[in-house]
Design an enzyme around this catalytic site. Sequence first.
Site, PDB file in Angstrom:
ATOM      1  N   ARG A  19       0.805  -1.229   0.000  1.00 15.99           N
ATOM      2  CA  ARG A  19       0.000   0.000   0.000  1.00 15.99           C
ATOM      3  C   ARG A  19       0.838   1.280   0.000  1.00 15.99           C
ATOM      4  NH1 ARG A  19      -3.922  -1.263   4.820  1.00 15.99           N
ATOM      5  NH2 ARG A  19      -2.470  -2.991   5.164  1.00 15.99           N
ATOM      6  N   LYS A  26       8.925  -0.683   2.343  1.00 23.32           N
ATOM      7  CA  LYS A  26       8.165   0.105   3.309  1.00 23.32           C
ATOM      8  C   LYS A  26       8.998   0.558   4.515  1.00 23.32           C
ATOM      9  CE  LYS A  26       4.883  -1.665   6.132  1.00 23.32           C
ATOM     10  NZ  LYS A  26       3.534  -2.109   6.533  1.00 23.32           N
ATOM     11  N   THR A  85       3.510 -14.254  10.094  1.00 19.55           N
ATOM     12  CA  THR A  85       4.369 -13.760  11.174  1.00 19.55           C
ATOM     13  C   THR A  85       4.964 -14.909  12.003  1.00 19.55           C
ATOM     14  OG1 THR A  85       2.311 -13.495  12.434  1.00 19.55           O
ATOM     15  CG2 THR A  85       3.238 -11.514  11.438  1.00 19.55           C
ATOM     16  N   ASN A 194      -4.489  -6.635  18.897  1.00 23.59           N
ATOM     17  CA  ASN A 194      -3.097  -7.049  19.019  1.00 23.59           C
ATOM     18  C   ASN A 194      -2.204  -6.038  18.306  1.00 23.59           C
ATOM     19  OD1 ASN A 194      -0.635  -8.394  18.940  1.00 23.59           O
ATOM     20  ND2 ASN A 194      -1.263  -9.721  17.233  1.00 23.59           N
ATOM     21  N   TYR A 411      37.845  27.074  -8.613  1.00 25.17           N
ATOM     22  CA  TYR A 411      37.793  25.977  -9.579  1.00 25.17           C
ATOM     23  C   TYR A 411      38.391  26.421 -10.905  1.00 25.17           C
ATOM     24  CZ  TYR A 411      35.605  22.044 -12.092  1.00 25.17           C
ATOM     25  OH  TYR A 411      35.370  20.926 -12.832  1.00 25.17           O
TER      26      TYR A 411
HETATM   27  C1  UD1 Z   1      -0.534  -8.842  12.447  1.00 21.70           C
HETATM   28  C2  UD1 Z   1      -1.157  -9.710  13.518  1.00 21.70           C
HETATM   29  C3  UD1 Z   1      -2.443  -9.052  14.016  1.00 21.70           C
HETATM   30  C4  UD1 Z   1      -2.146  -7.639  14.513  1.00 21.70           C
HETATM   31  C5  UD1 Z   1      -1.479  -6.838  13.414  1.00 21.70           C
HETATM   32  C6  UD1 Z   1      -1.043  -5.493  13.935  1.00 21.70           C
HETATM   33  C7  UD1 Z   1      -0.567 -11.985  12.923  1.00 21.70           C
HETATM   34  C8  UD1 Z   1      -1.050 -13.254  12.357  1.00 21.70           C
HETATM   35  N1  UD1 Z   1      -1.450 -10.983  12.960  1.00 21.70           N
HETATM   36  O1  UD1 Z   1      -1.405  -8.781  11.367  1.00 21.70           O
HETATM   37  O2  UD1 Z   1      -3.001  -9.810  15.050  1.00 21.70           O
HETATM   38  O3  UD1 Z   1      -3.330  -7.003  14.936  1.00 21.70           O
HETATM   39  O4  UD1 Z   1      -0.291  -7.536  12.965  1.00 21.70           O
HETATM   40  O5  UD1 Z   1      -0.632  -4.695  12.872  1.00 21.70           O
HETATM   41  O6  UD1 Z   1       0.549 -11.897  13.338  1.00 21.70           O
HETATM   42  N2  UD1 Z   1       5.740  -9.852   8.504  1.00 21.70           N
HETATM   43  C9  UD1 Z   1       6.828 -10.651   8.216  1.00 21.70           C
HETATM   44  N3  UD1 Z   1       6.615 -11.799   7.545  1.00 21.70           N
HETATM   45  C10 UD1 Z   1       5.372 -12.192   7.161  1.00 21.70           C
HETATM   46  C11 UD1 Z   1       4.276 -11.364   7.461  1.00 21.70           C
HETATM   47  C12 UD1 Z   1       4.489 -10.194   8.136  1.00 21.70           C
HETATM   48  O7  UD1 Z   1       7.953 -10.324   8.552  1.00 21.70           O
HETATM   49  O8  UD1 Z   1       5.255 -13.248   6.561  1.00 21.70           O
HETATM   50  C13 UD1 Z   1       5.975  -8.575   9.206  1.00 21.70           C
HETATM   51  C14 UD1 Z   1       5.541  -7.374   8.406  1.00 21.70           C
HETATM   52  O9  UD1 Z   1       6.627  -6.880   7.644  1.00 21.70           O
HETATM   53  C15 UD1 Z   1       5.135  -6.414   9.505  1.00 21.70           C
HETATM   54  C16 UD1 Z   1       4.628  -7.311  10.611  1.00 21.70           C
HETATM   55  O10 UD1 Z   1       5.170  -8.601  10.352  1.00 21.70           O
HETATM   56  O11 UD1 Z   1       6.239  -5.689   9.988  1.00 21.70           O
HETATM   57  C17 UD1 Z   1       3.117  -7.397  10.664  1.00 21.70           C
HETATM   58  O12 UD1 Z   1       2.634  -7.846   9.436  1.00 21.70           O
HETATM   59  P1  UD1 Z   1       1.273  -7.289   8.813  1.00 21.70           P
HETATM   60  O13 UD1 Z   1       1.008  -8.003   7.534  1.00 21.70           O
HETATM   61  O14 UD1 Z   1       1.294  -5.830   8.818  1.00 21.70           O
HETATM   62  O15 UD1 Z   1       0.218  -7.702   9.917  1.00 21.70           O
HETATM   63  P2  UD1 Z   1      -0.843  -8.845   9.850  1.00 21.70           P
HETATM   64  O16 UD1 Z   1      -0.183 -10.156   9.626  1.00 21.70           O
HETATM   65  O17 UD1 Z   1      -1.908  -8.451   8.940  1.00 21.70           O
END
Ligand code: UD1
Length: 489
Positions: A19, A26, A85, A194, A411
């Site tokens: 986004r 990002k 995550t 969360n 220069y």
């Molecule tokens: C996650 C949480 C959600 C929380 C939200 C807060 C999980 C499953 N969900 O959501 O409960 O409310 O964050 O913003 O954890 N990232 C990785 N690898 C991945 C996916 C994400 O490193 O495979 C990193 C992203 O770069 C980011 C962070 O994890 O820094 C959170 O990822 P994002 O996709 O923003 O959050 P959600 O997974 O949607």
Amino acid sequence: MTFPRPAAVIVLAAGEGTRMRSATPKVLHRLGGRTLLGHALGAARGLEPGRVVVVVRHGREQVVAHAKDVDPEVVFADQDDVPGTGRAVQVAMTALDAAAQAAAADGGADSSGAVTEGAVVVMAGDVPLLDAATLGELLAAHAADANAVTVLTTEVEDATGYGRILREEGTGDVLGIVEHKDASDEQRAIREINSSTYVFDAAVLRSALGRLNRDNAQGEVYLTDVLAIARADGGHVRALRTDDPVLVEGVNDRVQLATLGAELNRRVLEDWMREGVTVVDPATTWVDVDVELERDVTLLPGTQLHGATVVREGATVGPDTTLTDVEVGPGATVVRTHGSLAVIGPRASVGPFAYLRPGTELGAKGKIGTFVETKNAQIGEGSKVPHLSYIGDATVGEHTNIGAASVTVNYDGVRKHRTTIGSHARTGADNMFVAPVTVGDGAYTGAGTVVRRDVPAGALGVSAGAQRNIEGWVLRARAGTPAADAAAA
Ligand code: UD1
Ligand code: MG
């Protein structure tokens, strides 16, 4: 606040950040003078953990290079094709083990080395206002309650997209986290979310990570599933709720980047005002988080202070001034100026309309005045360059005055050369110092001098030819003009 030092901090930064619609990953977008990742690493390092791990994937090369710049001790973990995550933390733990083994092979004291006990902090790399103090509170709560997991939460008006916190009635203990896409309508009504910031007991985390699956609406390995597993295993899972949602707000697009940037700036300015800095117009004043200000500094409207800029006691900056990595001495004034990598001495005066380029050093009570550009120039104590001049690759002694509209001609089309002007010199207006050239102590030069040869101490250097007046020229050559009429009258 005292809190136990965590064994490790894991910073999640593998996500794509679609986004942002940007060629730049990002976490490398900036606010308050640091990248998003820079803010996260600053907070992480503030906890003095055993190790900091950054999980990377999208824009890997750029992210790794930047993180190494910010914090050379960082360990990297590469996330594979498995999304989520939970997967990110799995690869982080593997990278921590590898780092520990490498350290042991290098003769480290501890041959096992792996993180099997203590606290592991997990945080997202895109939450810029999350600071070490807040993480410290989370660690302190985790230790005080002997928790297996402690999650940082907050309540928001619109919880769409976030994981919801499921609490046990009565105890308030956390039963688990349900992701928005997996949640029932009833669960979606929960407004406690969360923040993606946690403290885990290392052994609990290891054990639970081995039992995660992709059995959910997004087919991802969810870190959030660790909480229910830890509770089922008999651990205490609790939440620390902050009533300041901005602290845990992540950046997903450039609108949020600007909103959080403004909020961060507002907080930075408030802190400085409480420390004794006058900020006349906070709405138009921008101060990066790493800037240092002393008491009785005054920042006038339209001032932007970036990077490692330092403003000493009693100095006044602005209006309409942008300084990056500039040191402003005590009691100095800097008006309508653009400067970088420059040092302004005590009680010196700069501007209005000055351009200080890297390597400018202005001595105490010196002056760089109106429409003056300087670069790689040392201008000594009490010396003045008041008007319309360019002083580059130059050394000017003390208490010297450079006449208006003067240029160090540094220069030759191939190389840069230095101009040296001594102390107590008085150079005339409209001088060209054709470098390399030296003007001695106490020397004078005439107006319009093109200084091609050294001027010895105490000499007067002049180069202009004698002036010749051609009598009656205007009356003959410009007959009928107002000038000719005026001359005739
Ligand atoms: C996650 C949480 C959600 C929380 C939200 C807060 C999980 C499953 N969900 O959501 O409960 O409310 O964050 O913003 O954890 N990232 C990785 N690898 C991945 C996916 C994400 O490193 O495979 C990193 C992203 O770069 C980011 C962070 O994890 O820094 C959170 O990822 P994002 O996709 O923003 O959050 P959600 O997974 O949607
Ligand atoms: Mg996601």
